[in-house]
Design a protein around this motif. Structure first.
Motif, PDB file in Angstrom:
ATOM      1  N   PHE A  46      52.579  69.586  24.156  1.00 30.24           N
ATOM      2  CA  PHE A  46      52.195  69.419  25.550  1.00 30.24           C
ATOM      3  C   PHE A  46      52.531  67.999  26.003  1.00 30.24           C
ATOM      4  O   PHE A  46      52.301  67.026  25.279  1.00 30.24           O
ATOM      5  N   VAL A  47      53.057  67.883  27.219  1.00 32.32           N
ATOM      6  CA  VAL A  47      53.370  66.579  27.792  1.00 32.32           C
ATOM      7  C   VAL A  47      52.454  66.284  28.976  1.00 32.32           C
ATOM      8  O   VAL A  47      51.798  65.240  29.036  1.00 32.32           O
ATOM      9  N   ALA A  48      52.438  67.189  29.948  1.00 32.83           N
ATOM     10  CA  ALA A  48      51.641  66.979  31.151  1.00 32.83           C
ATOM     11  C   ALA A  48      51.396  68.319  31.820  1.00 32.83           C
ATOM     12  O   ALA A  48      52.215  69.229  31.707  1.00 32.83           O
ATOM     13  N   GLY A  49      50.270  68.407  32.532  1.00 30.26           N
ATOM     14  CA  GLY A  49      49.946  69.634  33.226  1.00 30.26           C
ATOM     15  C   GLY A  49      49.325  69.354  34.576  1.00 30.26           C
ATOM     16  O   GLY A  49      48.813  68.260  34.829  1.00 30.26           O
ATOM     17  N   ILE A  50      49.385  70.344  35.436  1.00 27.82           N
ATOM     18  CA  ILE A  50      48.842  70.208  36.783  1.00 27.82           C
ATOM     19  C   ILE A  50      48.275  71.550  37.227  1.00 27.82           C
ATOM     20  O   ILE A  50      48.852  72.596  36.933  1.00 27.82           O
ATOM     21  N   ILE A  51      47.137  71.483  37.888  1.00 27.18           N
ATOM     22  CA  ILE A  51      46.594  72.683  38.504  1.00 27.18           C
ATOM     23  C   ILE A  51      47.172  72.744  39.910  1.00 27.18           C
ATOM     24  O   ILE A  51      46.901  71.862  40.727  1.00 27.18           O
ATOM     25  N   TRP A  52      47.971  73.770  40.145  1.00 24.51           N
ATOM     26  CA  TRP A  52      48.782  73.804  41.366  1.00 24.51           C
ATOM     27  C   TRP A  52      47.940  73.694  42.621  1.00 24.51           C
ATOM     28  O   TRP A  52      48.261  72.948  43.535  1.00 24.51           O
ATOM     29  N   SER A  53      46.857  74.435  42.667  1.00 27.61           N
ATOM     30  CA  SER A  53      46.083  74.485  43.906  1.00 27.61           C
ATOM     31  C   SER A  53      45.259  73.224  44.135  1.00 27.61           C
ATOM     32  O   SER A  53      45.029  72.823  45.279  1.00 27.61           O
ATOM     33  N   TYR A  54      44.804  72.582  43.056  1.00 28.04           N
ATOM     34  CA  TYR A  54      43.958  71.402  43.194  1.00 28.04           C
ATOM     35  C   TYR A  54      44.743  70.093  43.106  1.00 28.04           C
ATOM     36  O   TYR A  54      44.321  69.076  43.643  1.00 28.04           O
ATOM     37  N   GLY A  55      45.855  70.116  42.389  1.00 23.60           N
ATOM     38  CA  GLY A  55      46.614  68.894  42.178  1.00 23.60           C
ATOM     39  C   GLY A  55      46.103  68.045  41.036  1.00 23.60           C
ATOM     40  O   GLY A  55      46.651  66.974  40.769  1.00 23.60           O
ATOM     41  N   SER A  56      45.059  68.485  40.361  1.00 27.38           N
ATOM     42  CA  SER A  56      44.539  67.715  39.231  1.00 27.38           C
ATOM     43  C   SER A  56      45.533  67.748  38.079  1.00 27.38           C
ATOM     44  O   SER A  56      46.213  68.745  37.854  1.00 27.38           O
ATOM     45  N   THR A  57      45.595  66.638  37.348  1.00 22.17           N
ATOM     46  CA  THR A  57      46.602  66.468  36.300  1.00 22.17           C
ATOM     47  C   THR A  57      45.981  66.043  34.982  1.00 22.17           C
ATOM     48  O   THR A  57      44.835  65.567  34.937  1.00 22.17           O
ATOM     49  N   TYR A  58      46.775  66.203  33.931  1.00 24.25           N
ATOM     50  CA  TYR A  58      46.338  65.797  32.599  1.00 24.25           C
ATOM     51  C   TYR A  58      47.579  65.461  31.806  1.00 24.25           C
ATOM     52  O   TYR A  58      48.603  66.150  31.915  1.00 24.25           O
ATOM     53  N   TYR A  59      47.499  64.406  30.989  1.00 28.11           N
ATOM     54  CA  TYR A  59      48.673  63.917  30.263  1.00 28.11           C
ATOM     55  C   TYR A  59      48.381  63.727  28.781  1.00 28.11           C
ATOM     56  O   TYR A  59      47.266  63.370  28.385  1.00 28.11           O
ATOM     57  N   HIS A  60      49.420  63.913  27.998  1.00 25.03           N
ATOM     58  CA  HIS A  60      49.367  63.526  26.593  1.00 25.03           C
ATOM     59  C   HIS A  60      49.268  62.001  26.551  1.00 25.03           C
ATOM     60  O   HIS A  60      49.880  61.306  27.364  1.00 25.03           O
ATOM     61  N   ASP A  61      48.522  61.495  25.593  1.00 27.06           N
ATOM     62  CA  ASP A  61      48.331  60.047  25.516  1.00 27.06           C
ATOM     63  C   ASP A  61      49.656  59.294  25.397  1.00 27.06           C
ATOM     64  O   ASP A  61      49.780  58.167  25.886  1.00 27.06           O
ATOM     65  N   ASP A  62      50.638  59.888  24.747  1.00 26.94           N
ATOM     66  CA  ASP A  62      51.911  59.200  24.523  1.00 26.94           C
ATOM     67  C   ASP A  62      52.690  58.945  25.806  1.00 26.94           C
ATOM     68  O   ASP A  62      53.584  58.094  25.830  1.00 26.94           O
ATOM     69  N   VAL A  63      52.388  59.694  26.859  1.00 28.93           N
ATOM     70  CA  VAL A  63      53.150  59.546  28.103  1.00 28.93           C
ATOM     71  C   VAL A  63      52.306  59.025  29.248  1.00 28.93           C
ATOM     72  O   VAL A  63      52.828  58.747  30.335  1.00 28.93           O
ATOM     73  N   LYS A  64      51.027  58.877  29.007  1.00 26.89           N
ATOM     74  CA  LYS A  64      50.126  58.436  30.066  1.00 26.89           C
ATOM     75  C   LYS A  64      50.542  57.066  30.578  1.00 26.89           C
ATOM     76  O   LYS A  64      50.803  56.148  29.794  1.00 26.89           O
ATOM     77  N   GLY A  65      50.643  56.931  31.875  1.00 22.83           N
ATOM     78  CA  GLY A  65      51.070  55.675  32.479  1.00 22.83           C
ATOM     79  C   GLY A  65      52.569  55.550  32.647  1.00 22.83           C
ATOM     80  O   GLY A  65      53.046  54.660  33.362  1.00 22.83           O
ATOM     81  N   ARG A  66      53.332  56.430  31.996  1.00 19.36           N
ATOM     82  CA  ARG A  66      54.790  56.394  32.118  1.00 19.36           C
ATOM     83  C   ARG A  66      55.331  57.622  32.848  1.00 19.36           C
ATOM     84  O   ARG A  66      56.319  57.538  33.566  1.00 19.36           O
ATOM     85  N   PHE A  67      54.712  58.762  32.619  1.00 21.04           N
ATOM     86  CA  PHE A  67      55.169  60.022  33.217  1.00 21.04           C
ATOM     87  C   PHE A  67      54.207  60.449  34.317  1.00 21.04           C
ATOM     88  O   PHE A  67      52.998  60.213  34.225  1.00 21.04           O
ATOM     89  N   THR A  68      54.757  61.102  35.322  1.00 25.09           N
ATOM     90  CA  THR A  68      53.943  61.643  36.407  1.00 25.09           C
ATOM     91  C   THR A  68      54.375  63.069  36.705  1.00 25.09           C
ATOM     92  O   THR A  68      55.552  63.307  36.987  1.00 25.09           O
ATOM     93  N   ILE A  69      53.433  63.982  36.645  1.00 19.03           N
ATOM     94  CA  ILE A  69      53.706  65.368  37.015  1.00 19.03           C
ATOM     95  C   ILE A  69      53.267  65.566  38.461  1.00 19.03           C
ATOM     96  O   ILE A  69      52.240  65.030  38.893  1.00 19.03           O
TER      97      ILE A  69
END
Length: 124
Positions: A46-69
Motif C-alpha cells: 500500500f502507498v496511499a489511499g483516499i475516500i472518494w466522497s470525503y477526500g480523507s487520505t492515508y499514507y504509508h510512512d515511507d511516502v508521507k510528506g513526499r506523495f500526495t493522493i
C-alpha cells in the motif's frame, strides 16, 4: 469499473512525477481508492489511499510528506503526486478500487479492482 493507470517513467532521485488513474464504466464515487506498488522481488504494498466522497487520505510512512493522493471527481481521475523521489520508490504502481468505507483501509485484500500498473524507475 475498469481502471487505467498512466504517467510512469524513468526519473532521477529528487525528481517529481504525477501518476493518473482513470476509470471507465462507473464513477469512483462509490469506492475507496488507493495506490499500491510492487518492486522486483517484493510483495505489493500500500502507498496511499483516499475516500472518494470525503477526500480523507492515508499514507504509508515511507511516502508521507513526499506523495500526495488526490482526485478529480469531474474527470473521474485519481492522481498520485510524487515528489523527492528516491531509488527505493522504484516499482510498478497500481491503482485500485475498494469498498466505500468511511476510512482508508491499507489492506490489499480489500481491493478487488485493479489497473494494469505503470512503471516508475528512479535512479540515483
Amino acid at each position: 469499473v475498469q481502471l487505467q493507470a498512466s504517467g510512469g517513467g524513468s526519473m532521477q532521485a529528487g525528481d517529481s512525477l504525477k501518476l493518473s488513474c482513470t476509470a471507465s464504466g462507473r464513477s469512483f464515487s462509490t469506492y475507496g481508492m488507493a495506490w499500491f506498488r510492487q518492486a522486483p522481488g517484493k510483495y505489493r504494498e500500500f502507498v496511499a489511499g483516499i475516500i472518494w466522497s470525503y477526500g480523507s487520505t492515508y499514507y504509508h510512512d515511507d511516502v508521507k510528506g513526499r506523495f500526495t493522493i488526490s482526485r478529480d471527481a469531474a474527470k473521474n481521475t485519481l492522481y498520485l503526486q510524487m515528489n523527492s523521489l528516491k531509488p527505493d520508490d522504484t516499482a510498478v504502481y497500481y491503482c485500485a478500487a475498494g469498498p466505500p468505507t468511511p476510512i482508508v483501509i491499507p489492506t490489499i485484500t480489500e481491493y478487488k479492482k485493479w489497473g494494469q500498473g505503470t512503471q516508475v524507475t528512479v535512479s540515483s
